[in-house]
Design an enzyme around this catalytic site. Structure first.
Site, PDB file in Angstrom:
ATOM      1  N   GLU A 426       0.829  -1.210   0.000  1.00 10.80           N
ATOM      2  CA  GLU A 426       0.000   0.000   0.000  1.00 10.80           C
ATOM      3  C   GLU A 426       0.862   1.259   0.000  1.00 10.80           C
ATOM      4  OE1 GLU A 426      -2.939  -0.254   3.107  1.00 10.80           O
ATOM      5  OE2 GLU A 426      -3.864  -2.020   2.209  1.00 10.80           O
ATOM      6  N   GLU A 502      -3.875  -9.095   0.519  1.00 12.54           N
ATOM      7  CA  GLU A 502      -4.251  -8.848   1.916  1.00 12.54           C
ATOM      8  C   GLU A 502      -5.776  -8.859   1.963  1.00 12.54           C
ATOM      9  OE1 GLU A 502      -1.904  -5.806   3.913  1.00 12.54           O
ATOM     10  OE2 GLU A 502      -3.714  -5.239   5.011  1.00 12.54           O
TER      11      GLU A 502
END
Ligand code: GAL
Length: 811
Positions: A426, A502
């Site tokens: 991210e 994720e």
């Protein structure tokens, strides 16, 4: 092992071996102090007043917890925050910030090369040998080494090693730990030697009949000397299965290449974690210069568009979890027994893969994954050149990213468990129109250092990365959450496979249940807990069922890495904004005390195809809820079950695809009514035969302490750990699920008390003190073996109930 070696290989050879390469750990008798100290690197410095510690050592895990430790005023943009707010407990409320100094002495061998390897030092490590700076390594998670040959004393005696570490505030989004929390090695070699991580093994051809193995060995300082390299490939029993002797001169620094055939290879997989070893002897004439051993496995990996991921020719989907590196009450200080304990629980759940989020792992974890059978996705970074944390890695990225990548890639490219690299998590750089260039730079380093594995990146800004070319550039697009965007990503991206890099981020507190039972994002309660009905999640995430369905419904999804296998210190969402005392996460399938939450059985019911799972929730001690609807959920691998409360049937439920996604994976009786007594569930197989049953009873008055462990003995190595699960039970052995009394521990005999934990994210009891409040009637006590054989006795006492005692042999 060594004796065996002497007997079978001959005394001379063994002596010779020791003469040319040796390695030992610097574990005991270090001196440590917190704070800046001048001249602490100098040999003459007097450290007598410093604390004596063994490493691995985490200076911050001893607390105390404090709201003001590393308070962070930030807007977490990944979580859609636009305004800064005060984050408490983000790094666990533990005192990791500051400077720390460590000192010890070590011996070297005159005339030889001396190299120090640090498996990880938190952080910004400055290493001094005999008063001179030997190296600097900023990233606290990565392994690094320094050649200190020119700095050691001529006689090899009493070399002073001093390490200065510094952790800045606001440098992490979770508890990073502090200090020399991983091992330090001293390696001695001849001048001509194989450097640290100096081999690369690939298996270019793998079939049932045979596999080809290519070994490339870097050899330093050989000049024009002609070398002979003799390599034996050994199987798991130590039998030589292939051997080669080659002569040559090192060609312009290129690695020395040898090729082998292994007949009828045994392939590595999570179910068959078979390992081989290449042992190379390097000679100049008759003189043995170095012996270098490389462990590896033989297996194939393929990622095929539209079809998914194949290991050894068989399609499978990652049943993975993400984990942070801390070991709960042990902090970040590495311990092999603790890692093994974690992996054993995960294996039993049916988990087959680990993502080391969001940093380089301890080498011991990768070795265990090779041995126990877990695939791995190794990930180095949580930020690149654009900051997530004011003092995060972005400060070092431009200068250090390539060096950090190279160390990680060379250290782990021979481990068969590693099936994919991730270049980051991210990262804010994903938004930037130029971000793909940074991703390409990192992906290219992976390809250069290891052409055998693909590269992914955990991306959360899915719309942006689909539009700006970032996702299209990666070998494997990894999406964090946003399961509803998988189809769009699959359609638009050229790779035609999607990894759930994720997933989930469901939150729950073990043994805590909230009513009414509803699927909810961002639910918060006065007691700062989350419900174990497993229907609560964050506003960016989802319940597990959605990810199960995505994996099952599409060939092009290659599975998932759940956030997270274990609870970790820090990031106590949804109680992270001025919500002290929450200090640890609630995302774990297993809590901070290593006790499985209900969710463990939901994953097990879907993932573990071998074992029976039949698990009932909630507990059945609801004084005050008599006559009220108290939903009962059952997690089972069977398709249907019937519920009885005090003998009354609530009917049979069957998993089905109509209705909500929960109906596919859970059996739920929303209308169950609480009356104290007995909840009984009978499970049925596909043919409708009753095949298993389970009962949960209302517990009576707390009566005694029950202690159990999964270990039958410990090793007398001074490091082994037994995890004792402590339960406060009634006279019939039923767990008293609302008990939270204080329990004290005494350990006698061949070991010592190490730590305890209860999994309550709001509890500020210190882990290293021999007392802890129970949470949901349970807690975990960790006991460590000494170096002498004998027996350890653990005694647990609490007011008003009978003491529990348990013994374990130390061998
Ligand atoms: C993700 C992030 C993880 C963790 C998680 C919590 O976005 O990658 O590090 O913060 O959210 O849900």
């Amino acid at each position: 092992m060594k004796t065996f070696y002497l007997m079978t290989m001959g005394f001379c050879l063994a002596l010779n071996l020791h003469a040319q390469r040796s390695e030992y750990l610097l574990e005991k008798g270090w001196k440590f102090t917190k704070g800046e100290v001048s001249n602490a690197e100098m040999p003459a410095f007097n450290d007598a007043k410093w604390e004596t510690v063994d490493i691995p050592h985490d200076w911050a895990i001893f607390g105390p917890f404090d709201k003001n430790n590393d308070l962070q005023n930030v807007a977490v943009t990944q979580n859609f925050e636009t305004q800064a707010s005060l984050k408490t407990g983000r790094t666990g409320g533990l005192p990791y910030v500051g400077i720390g100094w460590y000192r010890t002495t070590f011996h070297s061998t005159p005339g030889k090369q001396t190299t120090l390897i640090f498996d990880g030092a938190m952080s910004e490590a400055r290493v001094f040998v005999n008063g001179k700076e030997a190296c600097f390594w900023p990233c606290g998670y990565n392994s690094f080494y320094c050649d200190v040959t020119s700095l050691v004393n001529e006689d090899g005696k009493n070399n002073t090693l001093a390490v200065r570490l510094e952790n800045r505030p606001q440098s992490s989004r979770w508890y990073p730990g502090a200090g020399l929390y991983r091992n330090v090695h001293v390696v001695t070699t001849e001048k001509i030697h194989v450097p640290v991580w100096g081999t690369q093994i690939t298996t270019p051809y793998v079939k049932d009949e045979y596999a080809s193995v290519c070994l490339r060995t870097t050899i330093l300082n050989a000049g024009k000397t002609e070398l002979t390299v003799v390599t034996d490939i050994m199987d798991a029993d130590g039998q030589v299965v292939s051997t080669k002797t080659n002569k040559g001169v090192i060609n312009h620094g290129q690695p020395f290449t040898q090729n082998f055939i292994v007949e009828r290879p045994k392939l590595w997989s999570p179910e068959t974690p078979v390992l081989y070893k290449a042992v190379s002897k390097i000679y100049s004439g008759d003189t043995l210069l170095d012996t270098y051993s490389t462990r590896f496995g033989i297996r194939t990996i393929e990622y095929i568009a539209d079809k998914g991921f194949y290991l050894n020719g068989k399609r499978r989907k990652f049943q993975g979890v993400c984990n942070h590196h801390d070991l709960g009450p042990l902090g970040a200080a590495i311990n092999v027994a603790a890692l093994r304990h974690q992996l054993t629980l995960l294996k039993e759940m049916g988990c087959d893969a680990i993502r080391t989020s969001h940093n380089m792992p301890a080498p011991e974890l990768v070795e265990l994954c090779d041995e126990m059978g877990f695939m791995m996705m190794l990930e180095p970074f949580d930020e690149w050149d654009i900051a997530k944390c004011d003092n995060g890695y972005h400060r070092f990225f431009n200068e250090w990213a390539e060096k950090d990548m190279v160390n990680m890639l060379r250290q782990y490219r021979n481990n068969p468990c590693v099936v994919m690299w991730s270049i980051g998590n991210e990262v804010p750089t994903q938004w930037s129109p130029e971000g793909y260039k940074v991703a390409k730079f990192l992906q290219d380093i992976c390809h250069r250092e290891d052409p055998t594995r693909p590269v992914t990146c955990g991306m959360d800004q899915v719309k942006s990365v689909l539009a700006n070319g970032f996702a299209a550039m990666l070998d494997i697009p990894g999406l964090n959450y946003r399961a509803h965007l998988y189809d769009e990503a699959y359609e638009r991206l050229p790779q035609n496979i999607i990894l759930g890099s994720e997933t989930s981020s469901t939150v729950s507190s073990r043994g805590v249940y909230k009513f009414p039972v509803e699927r909810k994002a961002g639910a918060m309660y006065d007691d700062h807990q989350s419900s174990s009905y497993d229907l609560e999640y964050c506003n960016w995430s989802n319940i597990p069922d959605i990810d199960f369905a995505r994996a099952e419904d599409h060939e092009w999804t290659i599975g998932q890495f759940v956030w997270t296998g274990f609870d970790y210190l820090g990031e106590p969402s949804p109680y992270d904004t001025n919500a002290w005392p929450n200090h640890s996460s609630m995302f774990g399938i297993i809590d901070l005390a290593s006790i499985p939450k209900d969710r463990y059985y939901l994953y097990r019911s879907v993932w573990n195809k071998e074992a029976e799972t039949l698990h009932i929730l909630p507990h059945w001690n609801w004084e005050g809820r008599e006559g009220e609807k108290t939903p009962v959920f059952v997690y089972t691998n069977y398709p249907s079950a019937e519920l009885f409360i005090n003998g009354k049937s609530y009917g049979r439920q069957t998993k089905h695809k109509n209705g909500t996604v929960e109906n596919r994976y859970r059996l739920m009786w929303h209308d169950a009514v609480y009356q104290p007594g007995e909840v009984r569930v009978v499970a049925y197989d596909e043919q409708g035969n009753p095949v298993a049953e389970k009962t949960v009873r209302t517990a009576g008055k707390p009566h005694h302490i029950e202690l159990v462990t999964d270990r039958s003995s410990l090793q007398a190595d001074g490091k082994d750990l037994a995890y004792f699960t402590l339960r406060i039970v009634d006279k019939d052995g039923n767990l008293c699920p609302n008990d939270g009394r204080l329990v004290s521990f005494k350990v006698k005999g061949a070991g010592k008390y190490r730590a305890s934990a209860n999994g309550d994210p709001t509890c500020l009891d210190l882990f290293h003190k021999p007392e802890m409040h129970a949470f949901g009637g349970m807690l975990t006590v960790i006991v460590q073996s000494g170096e002498k054989t004998g027996e350890i006795e653990l005694q647990a006492t609490a007011k008003g109930i009978k003491t529990g005692t348990i013994r374990i042999p130390v061998k």
